[in-house]
Design a protein around this motif. Sequence first.
Motif, PDB file in Angstrom:
ATOM      1  N   LEU A   1      57.665 -36.634 -24.230  1.00 54.68           N
ATOM      2  CA  LEU A   1      57.596 -38.055 -23.906  1.00 54.68           C
ATOM      3  C   LEU A   1      58.527 -38.387 -22.736  1.00 54.68           C
ATOM      4  CD1 LEU A   1      56.812 -41.023 -24.761  1.00 54.68           C
ATOM      5  CD2 LEU A   1      58.982 -41.005 -25.958  1.00 54.68           C
ATOM      6  N   LEU A   2      59.771 -37.903 -22.840  1.00 56.71           N
ATOM      7  CA  LEU A   2      60.740 -38.179 -21.775  1.00 56.71           C
ATOM      8  C   LEU A   2      60.195 -37.693 -20.440  1.00 56.71           C
ATOM      9  CD1 LEU A   2      64.137 -37.231 -23.471  1.00 56.71           C
ATOM     10  CD2 LEU A   2      63.301 -39.500 -22.925  1.00 56.71           C
ATOM     11  N   LYS A   3      59.546 -36.535 -20.491  1.00 63.19           N
ATOM     12  CA  LYS A   3      58.996 -36.005 -19.246  1.00 63.19           C
ATOM     13  C   LYS A   3      57.843 -36.873 -18.769  1.00 63.19           C
ATOM     14  CE  LYS A   3      60.044 -31.746 -18.423  1.00 63.19           C
ATOM     15  NZ  LYS A   3      59.755 -30.372 -18.074  1.00 63.19           N
ATOM     16  N   ALA A   4      56.999 -37.300 -19.706  1.00 62.89           N
ATOM     17  CA  ALA A   4      55.873 -38.144 -19.335  1.00 62.89           C
ATOM     18  C   ALA A   4      56.372 -39.447 -18.714  1.00 62.89           C
ATOM     19  CB  ALA A   4      55.013 -38.428 -20.552  1.00 62.89           C
ATOM     20  N   LEU A   5      57.499 -39.924 -19.233  1.00 63.63           N
ATOM     21  CA  LEU A   5      58.043 -41.171 -18.716  1.00 63.63           C
ATOM     22  C   LEU A   5      58.693 -40.987 -17.351  1.00 63.63           C
ATOM     23  CD1 LEU A   5      59.685 -42.748 -21.882  1.00 63.63           C
ATOM     24  CD2 LEU A   5      57.460 -43.239 -20.879  1.00 63.63           C
ATOM     25  N   GLY A   6      58.906 -39.756 -16.956  1.00 63.85           N
ATOM     26  CA  GLY A   6      59.445 -39.520 -15.618  1.00 63.85           C
ATOM     27  C   GLY A   6      60.892 -39.068 -15.602  1.00 63.85           C
ATOM     28  N   TYR A   7      61.430 -38.724 -16.776  1.00 67.94           N
ATOM     29  CA  TYR A   7      62.795 -38.178 -16.772  1.00 67.94           C
ATOM     30  C   TYR A   7      62.759 -36.771 -16.190  1.00 67.94           C
ATOM     31  CZ  TYR A   7      64.867 -42.045 -19.301  1.00 67.94           C
ATOM     32  OH  TYR A   7      65.346 -43.281 -19.628  1.00 67.94           O
ATOM     33  N   THR A   8      63.783 -36.432 -15.404  1.00 69.06           N
ATOM     34  CA  THR A   8      63.782 -35.127 -14.742  1.00 69.06           C
ATOM     35  C   THR A   8      64.299 -34.040 -15.673  1.00 69.06           C
ATOM     36  OG1 THR A   8      66.015 -35.446 -13.951  1.00 69.06           O
ATOM     37  CG2 THR A   8      64.254 -36.188 -12.505  1.00 69.06           C
TER      38      THR A   8
ATOM     39  N   PRO B   1      55.226 -30.760 -19.718  1.00 70.08           N
ATOM     40  CA  PRO B   1      55.130 -31.942 -20.567  1.00 70.08           C
ATOM     41  C   PRO B   1      53.923 -31.907 -21.498  1.00 70.08           C
ATOM     42  CG  PRO B   1      54.930 -32.504 -18.223  1.00 70.08           C
ATOM     43  CD  PRO B   1      55.379 -31.097 -18.303  1.00 70.08           C
TER      44      PRO B   1
ATOM     45  N   GLU C   1      59.493 -35.617 -28.396  1.00 69.67           N
ATOM     46  CA  GLU C   1      60.318 -36.564 -27.644  1.00 69.67           C
ATOM     47  C   GLU C   1      60.611 -36.041 -26.245  1.00 69.67           C
ATOM     48  OE1 GLU C   1      63.806 -38.058 -29.597  1.00 69.67           O
ATOM     49  OE2 GLU C   1      62.641 -38.603 -31.377  1.00 69.67           O
TER      50      GLU C   1
END
Lengths: 235, 788
Positions: free
Chosen positions: B300-307, B390, B297
């Motif tokens: 994923l968050l990183k892939a989605l662009g979360y810092t 990521p 997860e």
Amino acid sequence: MPETVFHTEKLVKTYRTGGAEVHALSGVNLDLFASELTVLLGPSGSGKSTLLNILGGLDHATSGKVMFRDLDLTVQSDRALTRFRRDHVGFVFQFYNLVPSLTARENVQMVTDIAPNPMKAEEALERVGMSDRIDHFPAELSGGQQQRVAIARAIAKRPEVLLCDEPTGALDSSTGVQVLEAIREVNEDLGTTAIVITHNAAIQAMAHRVVRFQDGNIASVSTNETRVAPSEIVW
Amino acid sequence: MHALDKKLLRDFRRLWGQSLAIALVLACGVMILLTAFGMYRALDDTLAAFYERNEFADVWAMTEKAPRPLLTEISALPGVQTAEARVQEYLMLDLPGRVKSATGLALSLPDTGALPTLNVPLLRAGRLPDPQATDEVMVNEPFAEANGFEIGDTFEALLSGQKRRLTITGTALSPEFVYAIGPGTLMPDDESFGILWVPQAMLASAFDMSGAFNSLTLSLSRDAQEDQVIEALDTLLEPNGGTGAHGRDEQASNAFVTTEIKQLKNMATILPPVFFGISAFLVNMVIGRIIALERGEIGLLKALGYTDVHIAAHYVLLAGLTAVLGVIIGWITGGLSARWMAGEYAQYFKFPYLIFNVSYDAYAISGFLALLTAAVGALRSAMGAARLPPAVAMSPPAPPRFKRSLFDRALAALRLSQPSMMIWRSLFRWPLRAAFSAIGLSLAVAIMISVGFFSYSINSVADIAFNQSNREDIVLLFTKERSLSALEDVRNLPGVMEVEGELFTPVTLRNGHLEKQLSITTRGAGASLARSIDEAGRVVEVEGPGLLITTRVAEVLRLAPGDPVEVEFLSGRRETFTLTVAGVTEQFFGLGAFMTREAMSRLTRSVPQISVANVTLDPRQDNAFNRAIKDTPLISGAVRVTDMKASFDATVEENISIMNGLFSVVAILITVGLTYNSARIQLSERARELASLRILGFSNWEVSYILIGEIMLIAALAQPLGWLIGYGLGHLMAASFTSDLYTIPMVLPPAAYATASVVVLGTALASVLLVRQRIDRLDLVSVMKTRE
């Protein structure tokens, strides 16, 4: 001449496991064009996922160059790569990677919360035909449905590129076709550049171009004169 | 609400069991901090207010008899603000309906009919006695309440041999007697000891003190040097039989209350950090594992662009929610218990009111510390999660690296079963984690031992004090020093079987710059009722001219047998001698030194005297004896050793069982927090492994053995360390409780260690069994399908 979205030059990625060096990519030169649907085909370990990770800003290259339009991804900091992913890239993974504690709508909202110009989560889910399952948790959805939610999540930010890593790898043929259909629609309706990784040769028929991988490098590139609709693909 | 926030709340709900276990440990820290701090503040504020409003004196002095005009001279001493003279006498009381005698401390009230200027009694009911009256008295409220006295009730008192019926005109509380302890007793007994405020004229005429005083109280100006005033005062009072002035530190009531306050303050600063430390470890352990399980997860968050900041904050907030839960529980229970305990203390100490200011700073500090603890615990893992590249986070973690080592060869030689091998391997694969768990559990054991020893210590104190040292039934206090012939008078009282006399002489002992004021107890050679006992429980006889001192005195003055010690007498001819320390003896209450009657008599060149008589009684003649002493002029009071032991046991037992109960709960919470979380983490880490074993044909219990075995092995390994830390902590506790007022010996029988271990191991087993149930519910097929 279509606009170039990704341009790679002598792209190399090596991993160290134990004492041995593994060359995942050994000098890849490739151009990918706007609004094109490209299928990267090749057996496991041929380097296609590594390439996708580098294109998507998830990983750094060991050497060589990767350009996203005018942006040199090889020299970007982690912070800049995060920005790049957030603004330009949508990902679809083999195992969907939905957050189990969030509903379909909320999984899409994960992206719309942070993207600069997103569509509504409901709209994204409607595009993949998931409007009737909007408040279901991942555990309440079939594999194909989960993957369609994942596609909705990927397109909700209106990305310029959609990177799909074995999107049908965990699905049976008929469910897989629905997912491919969703990807084609996004590519055609929104003009999103789509790159689909697969080891399933049948899927190449829906692509504009097919890039074949072997041992960390491109074995061949071909253009489909006539494309086949996903509904006609069987495996 | 953002999707990530929803995830946070749902994760928190999903992990409620683990979160609650951590929150309860945190809550303990918060609660103890609030309770101890709240009680400390309440007592300290109340005491300060009572002292200030009722003009608590700064210096006290006693003399045999000093002329009133001397007061002018004393008032003129530099640094003295107010000087007040009074007459003070112990009276034998005969209370209606009570066979046993009681003792009253009579204090004279000013002639003017006004309240005294210093140590002002706070009138609770009725009025002050008429200054001209010869039969009116005001008593302290607890004494009136304990004996059921109303205003207008009467009782009899022996004033200089004359029995007089006194009428109670009022009740009061005094800052001088917040802790009212009678002569020769160990703890307050309001039924048999009362403070009587008596008109000056009446008390002076009864004790031949007209125009004179024998008790002096001073208040000092802000810039006064207390020791200089005391020195000057001693010089002035010396010709009048002064026995040495002292400040607030040696005033009995104040010494007891301030010692208690100091202990509360210690408790507020020593214990909570232990809890916060354990909580930080728990948070680190749990968040660390959650992060490991949520690698995908995070990727994923990183892939989605979360810092990185987003992701780190997400997990720190998850710990923060746990901390908030702990803080809320801690605040509620701590707030209630602080108020309740302060109320109990106000009963125990005789305060007229209780100032309980809600200390918002204590709430703020405890809340802040709890949140900080959780944040510190989570931060390392959260930062690690945020830093994962990521692509790495998205791929499953590599299998943990097990290496063959010397240890493996040892295990192999033992021919352990594969499940046992798995337990040992896992222990040595994550030695740090196992070590931290073991340290946490050892602290639970240590906490139990550190208070558990009290009951054993107190039993030993009671045994030595009441069964071995003081074997008399009753101590009779004489109104003044008597010759040995007084023993004959006592022997003639009905029911008296054995009589021995003792003399208490106030002195200052000095060794170089170190000095202590105390009383030398003088006994006849071979005394068999009151005896001195050494550390090994043997009777110590003083021989020759030497001085026997107690362990505490030996420690404070740094004396050992054979050392010379300077002895300055504070009464009589006030001579100074150098004596030799003949031995050291165990005594748990107060400071003490002992000499033989013969040596004392030779040293002071005076006939042997006694100030108390120790008596054993024929129980059948108890009533006759009690009736007789009420009419015996030479006796000012009687201390019943058996009553004292009973009230000592009752008070101490109650306090100790409350404390033992509280700390057992604390130890249990720590154990649950650690073992429940460890077991849950183990289970989630090893679900695939355990399910595989089930598929291979292992039974539920064979698989459970791996889970239970590892945690119980860690718990067992934690025991010796817990004993060791408990022993050290117990020593610290004993030392922090030890003062000139009492000494707590360190008595730790094997049973104390065993009790702590049984509780902690039992709790650990119960916690892990609770988690074990989940093994029965493992869905083998889905577990095998789940991708790590």
